[in-house]
Scaffold this motif. Sequence first.
Motif, PDB file in Angstrom:
ATOM      1  N   VAL A  37       0.768  -1.301   0.049  1.00  0.00           N
ATOM      2  CA  VAL A  37      -0.501   0.044   0.300  1.00  0.00           C
ATOM      3  C   VAL A  37       1.225   1.188  -0.389  1.00  0.00           C
ATOM      4  CG1 VAL A  37      -1.290   1.654   1.249  1.00  0.00           C
ATOM      5  CG2 VAL A  37      -2.297  -1.052   1.255  1.00  0.00           C
ATOM      6  N   THR A  38       1.135   1.971  -1.470  1.00  0.00           N
ATOM      7  CA  THR A  38       1.507   3.614  -0.790  1.00  0.00           C
ATOM      8  C   THR A  38       0.911   4.539  -0.553  1.00  0.00           C
ATOM      9  OG1 THR A  38       0.779   3.490  -2.931  1.00  0.00           O
ATOM     10  CG2 THR A  38       2.743   2.266  -3.462  1.00  0.00           C
ATOM     11  N   TRP A  39      -0.632   4.579  -0.513  1.00  0.00           N
ATOM     12  CA  TRP A  39      -1.217   5.401   0.156  1.00  0.00           C
ATOM     13  C   TRP A  39      -1.488   5.949   1.515  1.00  0.00           C
ATOM     14  CZ3 TRP A  39      -5.212   2.984   2.058  1.00  0.00           C
ATOM     15  CH2 TRP A  39      -6.174   2.036   2.072  1.00  0.00           C
ATOM     16  N   ASP A  40      -1.481   4.563   2.192  1.00  0.00           N
ATOM     17  CA  ASP A  40      -1.204   5.206   3.751  1.00  0.00           C
ATOM     18  C   ASP A  40      -1.510   6.307   4.831  1.00  0.00           C
ATOM     19  OD1 ASP A  40       1.018   3.890   3.759  1.00  0.00           O
ATOM     20  OD2 ASP A  40       0.976   2.959   5.435  1.00  0.00           O
ATOM     21  N   LYS A  41       0.588   6.985   4.805  1.00  0.00           N
ATOM     22  CA  LYS A  41       0.727   7.950   4.600  1.00  0.00           C
ATOM     23  C   LYS A  41       0.449   8.754   4.501  1.00  0.00           C
ATOM     24  CE  LYS A  41       5.486   6.240   5.533  1.00  0.00           C
ATOM     25  NZ  LYS A  41       6.949   6.504   5.910  1.00  0.00           N
ATOM     26  N   ILE A  42      -0.504   9.325   2.894  1.00  0.00           N
ATOM     27  CA  ILE A  42      -1.508   9.983   2.476  1.00  0.00           C
ATOM     28  C   ILE A  42      -2.643  10.252   3.185  1.00  0.00           C
ATOM     29  CG2 ILE A  42      -2.200  10.820   0.237  1.00  0.00           C
ATOM     30  CD1 ILE A  42       0.588   9.813  -0.568  1.00  0.00           C
ATOM     31  N   VAL A  43      -3.456   9.057   3.099  1.00  0.00           N
ATOM     32  CA  VAL A  43      -4.402   9.263   3.732  1.00  0.00           C
ATOM     33  C   VAL A  43      -4.835  10.043   5.508  1.00  0.00           C
ATOM     34  CG1 VAL A  43      -6.595   6.608   4.568  1.00  0.00           C
ATOM     35  CG2 VAL A  43      -5.999   6.899   2.649  1.00  0.00           C
ATOM     36  N   TRP A  44      -3.500   9.269   5.988  1.00  0.00           N
ATOM     37  CA  TRP A  44      -3.454   9.589   7.509  1.00  0.00           C
ATOM     38  C   TRP A  44      -2.842  10.655   7.931  1.00  0.00           C
ATOM     39  CZ3 TRP A  44      -7.142   7.061   9.686  1.00  0.00           C
ATOM     40  CH2 TRP A  44      -7.696   6.622   9.185  1.00  0.00           C
ATOM     41  N   ASN A  45      -3.131  11.731   6.407  1.00  0.00           N
ATOM     42  CA  ASN A  45      -2.196  12.827   7.142  1.00  0.00           C
ATOM     43  C   ASN A  45      -3.056  13.496   8.061  1.00  0.00           C
ATOM     44  OD1 ASN A  45      -1.328  15.459   6.615  1.00  0.00           O
ATOM     45  ND2 ASN A  45      -2.694  15.998   4.276  1.00  0.00           N
ATOM     46  N   ARG A  46      -1.550  13.673   9.016  1.00  0.00           N
ATOM     47  CA  ARG A  46      -2.211  14.763  10.350  1.00  0.00           C
ATOM     48  C   ARG A  46      -2.795  15.889  10.405  1.00  0.00           C
ATOM     49  NH1 ARG A  46       0.801  18.500  12.563  1.00  0.00           N
ATOM     50  NH2 ARG A  46       2.505  19.224  11.625  1.00  0.00           N
ATOM     51  N   LEU A  47      -2.769  16.391   9.280  1.00  0.00           N
ATOM     52  CA  LEU A  47      -3.494  18.037   8.692  1.00  0.00           C
ATOM     53  C   LEU A  47      -4.799  17.577   8.907  1.00  0.00           C
ATOM     54  CD1 LEU A  47      -0.805  19.564   7.648  1.00  0.00           C
ATOM     55  CD2 LEU A  47      -1.207  19.711   9.756  1.00  0.00           C
ATOM     56  N   SER A  48      -4.998  16.311   8.665  1.00  0.00           N
ATOM     57  CA  SER A  48      -6.655  16.406   7.825  1.00  0.00           C
ATOM     58  C   SER A  48      -7.190  16.025   8.898  1.00  0.00           C
ATOM     59  CB  SER A  48      -7.001  14.946   6.774  1.00  0.00           C
ATOM     60  OG  SER A  48      -5.749  15.253   5.640  1.00  0.00           O
ATOM     61  N   GLN A 139       0.362  18.415   0.885  1.00  0.00           N
ATOM     62  CA  GLN A 139      -0.718  18.119   2.500  1.00  0.00           C
ATOM     63  C   GLN A 139      -1.819  18.605   2.538  1.00  0.00           C
ATOM     64  OE1 GLN A 139       2.545  18.873   5.115  1.00  0.00           O
ATOM     65  NE2 GLN A 139       2.026  16.664   6.383  1.00  0.00           N
ATOM     66  N   ILE A 140      -1.834  20.821   1.617  1.00  0.00           N
ATOM     67  CA  ILE A 140      -2.988  20.865   1.930  1.00  0.00           C
ATOM     68  C   ILE A 140      -4.018  20.218   0.517  1.00  0.00           C
ATOM     69  CG2 ILE A 140      -4.100  23.128   1.909  1.00  0.00           C
ATOM     70  CD1 ILE A 140      -1.764  22.809   4.246  1.00  0.00           C
ATOM     71  N   LEU A 141      -3.671  20.392  -0.191  1.00  0.00           N
ATOM     72  CA  LEU A 141      -4.053  19.669  -1.425  1.00  0.00           C
ATOM     73  C   LEU A 141      -4.849  18.043  -0.907  1.00  0.00           C
ATOM     74  CD1 LEU A 141      -2.129  20.228  -4.816  1.00  0.00           C
ATOM     75  CD2 LEU A 141      -3.841  21.408  -3.412  1.00  0.00           C
TER      76      LEU A 141
END
Length: 202
Positions: A37-48, A139-141
């Motif tokens: 899985v390459t998107w886990d850190k993107i999904v769990w972006n702490r800013l979201s 991160q904002i996007l």
Amino acid sequence: MVKDQLTQIYTQNELSCMATYSIKAVYHKLMGEQSAVTWDKIVWNRLSIPKHRFILWLAMQSKLQTTAKLAQYGISQSDMCLICADAKEDHKHLFFACSYSKECLKQFKEWTSITSASTDLQQLIRNIQNGRRSKFQKQILLVGLAALVYLVWNSRNSSYWQQSIPSVNYVVKHLKAHTKARIWAVLPKKLSTKDYQWFNEL
């Protein structure tokens, strides 16, 4: 018996060479080769926003209970999109082939100056990830995209439970408000002047 089950997935030689029993090793043997899985850190972006992260996580795995899925289980009589009623409501349709969500995405792209023509959620995330923007801007996007997925899913549920669908303008207005309010609340202390100015002008 556990021993009998092990002999179904291991050869006698493999079992005799196993010095100690490892749950992890047996699990991987049972599951076989899994794609990383390459998107886990993107999904769990702490800013979201946490609830946005959760819905995005489900959407990335096609785990949301769409009408197509409910019809497959015999729970729903129809598999049509609850927003546009023009096509089967699966994840590909909701994010973002549906005319409603596609227009929301278009306005989100205009707001954030995303040039990618893709309307596929996973491809959009890859494009943002591989873009030339700063880490903060990416991160904002992704915060905005997570908010959009959440709001589209919320609109779909509103159609089902309240028999009303928020306007595209309403969704985009709340998308911007949610994104900006969240980032101002958790704004990183170390931020370049360029990134600060870019975000402030959104």
